[in-house]
Motif scaffolding. Structure first.
Motif, PDB file in Angstrom:
ATOM      1  N   SER A 135      65.432  56.079 107.748  1.00  0.00           N
ATOM      2  CA  SER A 135      64.043  55.615 107.736  1.00  0.00           C
ATOM      3  C   SER A 135      63.050  56.733 107.418  1.00  0.00           C
ATOM      4  O   SER A 135      61.922  56.455 107.029  1.00  0.00           O
ATOM      5  CB  SER A 135      63.684  54.962 109.072  1.00  0.00           C
ATOM      6  N   HIS A 136      63.464  57.998 107.537  1.00  0.00           N
ATOM      7  CA  HIS A 136      62.549  59.099 107.215  1.00  0.00           C
ATOM      8  C   HIS A 136      62.394  59.316 105.706  1.00  0.00           C
ATOM      9  O   HIS A 136      61.619  60.170 105.286  1.00  0.00           O
ATOM     10  CB  HIS A 136      62.983  60.402 107.906  1.00  0.00           C
ATOM     11  N   LEU A 137      63.101  58.535 104.889  1.00  0.00           N
ATOM     12  CA  LEU A 137      62.962  58.645 103.437  1.00  0.00           C
ATOM     13  C   LEU A 137      61.901  57.717 102.866  1.00  0.00           C
ATOM     14  O   LEU A 137      61.435  57.938 101.752  1.00  0.00           O
ATOM     15  CB  LEU A 137      64.297  58.333 102.738  1.00  0.00           C
ATOM     16  N   TYR A 138      61.507  56.692 103.605  1.00  0.00           N
ATOM     17  CA  TYR A 138      60.574  55.705 103.046  1.00  0.00           C
ATOM     18  C   TYR A 138      59.575  55.209 104.089  1.00  0.00           C
ATOM     19  O   TYR A 138      59.775  55.371 105.294  1.00  0.00           O
ATOM     20  CB  TYR A 138      61.343  54.524 102.469  1.00  0.00           C
ATOM     21  N   HIS A 139      58.508  54.615 103.571  1.00  0.00           N
ATOM     22  CA  HIS A 139      57.501  53.995 104.435  1.00  0.00           C
ATOM     23  C   HIS A 139      56.844  52.860 103.654  1.00  0.00           C
ATOM     24  O   HIS A 139      56.586  52.990 102.455  1.00  0.00           O
ATOM     25  CB  HIS A 139      56.449  55.018 104.851  1.00  0.00           C
ATOM     26  N   MET A 140      56.601  51.756 104.317  1.00  0.00           N
ATOM     27  CA  MET A 140      55.962  50.611 103.679  1.00  0.00           C
ATOM     28  C   MET A 140      54.640  50.312 104.366  1.00  0.00           C
ATOM     29  O   MET A 140      54.492  50.529 105.559  1.00  0.00           O
ATOM     30  CB  MET A 140      56.876  49.394 103.748  1.00  0.00           C
ATOM     31  N   ASN A 141      53.694  49.828 103.575  1.00  0.00           N
ATOM     32  CA  ASN A 141      52.371  49.459 104.086  1.00  0.00           C
ATOM     33  C   ASN A 141      51.579  50.657 104.573  1.00  0.00           C
ATOM     34  O   ASN A 141      51.183  50.732 105.723  1.00  0.00           O
ATOM     35  CB  ASN A 141      52.475  48.396 105.180  1.00  0.00           C
ATOM     36  N   GLY A 142      51.390  51.607 103.690  1.00  0.00           N
ATOM     37  CA  GLY A 142      50.602  52.786 104.026  1.00  0.00           C
ATOM     38  C   GLY A 142      51.272  54.051 103.542  1.00  0.00           C
ATOM     39  O   GLY A 142      52.295  54.010 102.880  1.00  0.00           O
TER      40      GLY A 142
END
Length: 84
Positions: free
Chosen positions: A17-24
């Motif tokens: 999860s530290h490779l991506y982020h959604m909605n911001g």
């Protein structure tokens, strides 16, 4: 594919999860964000968006992010999945 399905895909394929982020925006990650103009996929480097790719709809943006994460997984971990 929408953002909810993409998150599920990433979890199922063990994408950290530290490779991506959604909605911001979150520093040091590939981000997917909805804007007034459509959807953006980019790498967040401090307060800058690097390599921004614009998409007209959520499905296209999710496909773009999926491909970028696949490339990153290959480079970092030497593993990938078939792009369907």
């Amino acid at each position: 594919m929408n953002t909810r399905e993409l998150k599920k895909f990433f979890k199922g394929h063990l994408v950290p999860s530290h490779l991506y982020h959604m909605n911001g925006r979150k520093n040091g990650r590939i981000c997917l964000d909805k804007t007034k103009e459509g959807w953006e996929v980019y790498f967040s480097d401090h307060k800058m968006k690097v390599g921004t790719m614009l998409y007209k709809d959520e499905q296209s943006a999710c496909d773009g992010m999926k491909d970028e994460i696949r490339k990153m997984m290959e480079q970092i971990f030497g593993i990938s999945w078939k792009f369907a």
